[in-house]
Design a protein around this motif. Structure first.
Motif, mmCIF file in Angstrom:
data_model
loop_
_atom_site.group_PDB
_atom_site.id
_atom_site.type_symbol
_atom_site.label_atom_id
_atom_site.label_comp_id
_atom_site.label_asym_id
_atom_site.label_seq_id
_atom_site.Cartn_x
_atom_site.Cartn_y
_atom_site.Cartn_z
ATOM 1 N N ALA A 219 -21.423 -12.671 -17.620
ATOM 2 C CA ALA A 219 -21.963 -11.306 -17.629
ATOM 3 C C ALA A 219 -21.325 -10.438 -16.552
ATOM 4 O O ALA A 219 -21.003 -9.271 -16.789
ATOM 5 C CB ALA A 219 -23.479 -11.342 -17.443
ATOM 6 N N GLU A 220 -21.131 -11.013 -15.368
ATOM 7 C CA GLU A 220 -20.517 -10.244 -14.284
ATOM 8 C C GLU A 220 -19.074 -9.884 -14.598
ATOM 9 O O GLU A 220 -18.583 -8.824 -14.198
ATOM 10 C CB GLU A 220 -20.584 -11.036 -12.977
ATOM 11 N N SER A 271 -31.311 -15.972 -25.116
ATOM 12 C CA SER A 271 -30.891 -16.520 -23.820
ATOM 13 C C SER A 271 -31.025 -15.494 -22.708
ATOM 14 O O SER A 271 -31.432 -15.823 -21.588
ATOM 15 C CB SER A 271 -29.438 -17.003 -23.902
ATOM 16 N N LEU A 272 -30.695 -14.230 -23.002
ATOM 17 C CA LEU A 272 -30.790 -13.193 -21.974
ATOM 18 C C LEU A 272 -32.237 -12.870 -21.645
ATOM 19 O O LEU A 272 -32.591 -12.706 -20.469
ATOM 20 C CB LEU A 272 -30.067 -11.921 -22.432
ATOM 21 N N VAL A 273 -33.081 -12.757 -22.666
ATOM 22 C CA VAL A 273 -34.497 -12.483 -22.419
ATOM 23 C C VAL A 273 -35.115 -13.642 -21.630
ATOM 24 O O VAL A 273 -35.901 -13.434 -20.700
ATOM 25 C CB VAL A 273 -35.263 -12.253 -23.740
ATOM 26 N N LEU A 345 -28.603 -7.887 -16.489
ATOM 27 C CA LEU A 345 -28.764 -8.348 -17.861
ATOM 28 C C LEU A 345 -29.605 -7.374 -18.685
ATOM 29 O O LEU A 345 -29.293 -7.109 -19.854
ATOM 30 C CB LEU A 345 -29.397 -9.740 -17.884
ATOM 31 N N THR A 346 -30.655 -6.822 -18.076
ATOM 32 C CA THR A 346 -31.526 -5.905 -18.811
ATOM 33 C C THR A 346 -30.815 -4.605 -19.152
ATOM 34 O O THR A 346 -30.879 -4.124 -20.296
ATOM 35 C CB THR A 346 -32.793 -5.585 -17.996
ATOM 36 N N GLU A 347 -30.126 -4.024 -18.186
ATOM 37 C CA GLU A 347 -29.571 -2.686 -18.380
ATOM 38 C C GLU A 347 -28.168 -2.688 -18.976
ATOM 39 O O GLU A 347 -27.823 -1.798 -19.751
ATOM 40 C CB GLU A 347 -29.617 -1.920 -17.066
ATOM 41 N N LYS A 348 -27.348 -3.672 -18.636
ATOM 42 C CA LYS A 348 -25.972 -3.680 -19.132
ATOM 43 C C LYS A 348 -25.859 -4.332 -20.502
ATOM 44 O O LYS A 348 -25.035 -3.922 -21.324
ATOM 45 C CB LYS A 348 -25.060 -4.405 -18.142
ATOM 46 N N GLU A 353 -34.324 -1.226 -19.329
ATOM 47 C CA GLU A 353 -34.505 -0.652 -17.992
ATOM 48 C C GLU A 353 -35.335 -1.613 -17.155
ATOM 49 O O GLU A 353 -36.318 -2.185 -17.631
ATOM 50 C CB GLU A 353 -35.225 0.699 -18.104
ATOM 51 N N ALA A 354 -34.932 -1.797 -15.891
ATOM 52 C CA ALA A 354 -35.671 -2.666 -14.969
ATOM 53 C C ALA A 354 -36.115 -1.856 -13.759
ATOM 54 O O ALA A 354 -35.351 -1.056 -13.229
ATOM 55 C CB ALA A 354 -34.795 -3.840 -14.534
#
Length: 372
Positions: A219-220, A271-273, A345-348, A353-354
């Motif tokens: 992800a990074e 997986s992300l959630v 993970l949430t925003e990208k 939105e976090a």
């Protein structure tokens, strides 16, 4: 003059700024030396604006020196997420009070050499920079400057975090598996199935912990590809909460389920959630003391669902200003990926939105709003 919440907001008159830039052409050997070093070096004026940059930096960023004639500060050069929080620009927002770069520059302007670490998240991409910064006072002609250096220490921070994950988090889960395996050896038949079920859940959680680090690495780098499937969010959250009740970080706390719906089926990347909620839960449990309650919930708002995890502790203001920064943690060396990865993970990737709230009345609650 614009208002400021920290460093002075005043800017240099454009003609004076250009004169300062030209004057450094005659600074002699010191500029030649700085131009030859293999790390980024800037020279800043008293308004913290860049008047000179070495070749390493200009080549690294792909910019020309004329770019600095606009009156650019370091946070504006690197596109810091907080550079526009206040009209005064870099150094003037509330978040800048904890910025290692601004603190280093201000201390150097008092005539002292200074070294700090700077954690910066970049706008739009949400890329995280971990930098070691230093500032040294420098006088040329009638002007006072600061020689400001930046060294990327992201690899070192990632190594520390990886070591912490394998030596702490994964060992915790493995310890839970070992505990239930020991109970199986002496269990009555009535208890056997329950112990085996817990071993199965914790084994899966162990694999998820390992996969999670790989996921964050991808992800990074921007290499993660979404894998959307249909799944029940309520079931996922309850499974994660159940696994935390079986390991040391959660076994001495009350993990309370506030969910009032039986199921919530969505189409998204499971997986992300999973990773976002896992980090929300882990963060809350680590912040809490033995016997305290951590409560979790999921609710529906229009075409999105909102995850929330609450703990009774209140974060000090200086901590609140640094939440979501990579490598920042109140819990020691090699920490700080939890809240950062929640936001990343949430925003990208999840398009959500976090955010968080923290006060004496309700404690601290982290929220993630994610499209269904």
């Amino acid at each position: 003059m614009e208002t400021t919440h920290f460093a002075p907001s005043a800017r240099t008159i454009p003609d004076v700024l250009i004169e300062q830039m030209h004057s450094l052409d005659d600074a002699g050997s010191i500029v030649s030396v700085l131009d030859s070093v293999p790390y980024d070096v800037l020279i800043l004026n008293k308004e913290r604006e860049i008047v000179w940059a070495n070749k390493t930096l200009t080549q690294h960023l792909g910019i020309e020196t004329d770019f600095f004639k606009q009156g650019v500060r370091p946070g504006e050069l690197f596109n810091c997420v907080h550079m526009s929080d206040n009209a005064g620009g870099c150094g003037t927002s509330e978040h800048c009070r904890t910025c290692g770069a601004v603190l280093t520059i201000l201390e150097a302007q008092t005539g002292k050499e200074s070294v700090n670490e700077c954690r910066m998240t970049q706008k739009q991409t949400l890329n995280a920079l971990d930098l070691k910064v230093s500032g040294s006072p420098f006088r040329h002609g009638n002007d006072e400057f600061v020689i400001f250096t930046l060294t990327d220490i992201s690899a070192e921070k990632r190594r520390e975090a990886l070591e912490r994950i394998f030596f702490h988090d994964i060992l915790n889960t493995a310890g839970g598996i070992l505990g239930f395996a020991s109970l199986v050896q002496v269990a009555e038949n009535d208890d056997m199935n329950e112990f085996l079920s817990q071993i199965d859940k914790l084994s899966k959680r162990l694999i998820e912990e390992i996969k999670a680090q790989r996921l964050l690495t991808y992800a990074e780098k921007g290499d993660y590809e979404l894998n959307k499937t249909d799944f029940n969010v309520v079931e996922l959250l309850n499974d994660i909460a159940s696994s935390y009740r079986q390991i040391p970080i959660g076994s001495d706390k009350v993990i309370e389920n506030l969910i009032r719906i039986q199921e919530l089926n969505i189409y998204n990347d499971r997986s992300l959630v999973d990773r976002v909620f896992t980090n929300m839960m882990k963060n809350a449990l680590e912040a809490s003391e033995s016997g305290q309650t951590v409560a979790y919930n999921v609710s529906i708002e229009n075409s999105s669902f909102i995850l929330s995890v609450n703990n009774p502790r209140v974060m000090p203001k200086n901590v609140q200003l640094q939440v979501f920064k990579r490598s920042f943690s109140t819990k020691g060396k090699g920490r700080g990926l939890g809240t950062y990865s929640i936001k990343l993970l949430t925003e990208k990737y999840l398009g959500g939105e976090a955010w968080f709230t923290s006060d004496l009345a309700k404690g601290t609650t982290f929220y993630c709003k994610i499209p269904v």
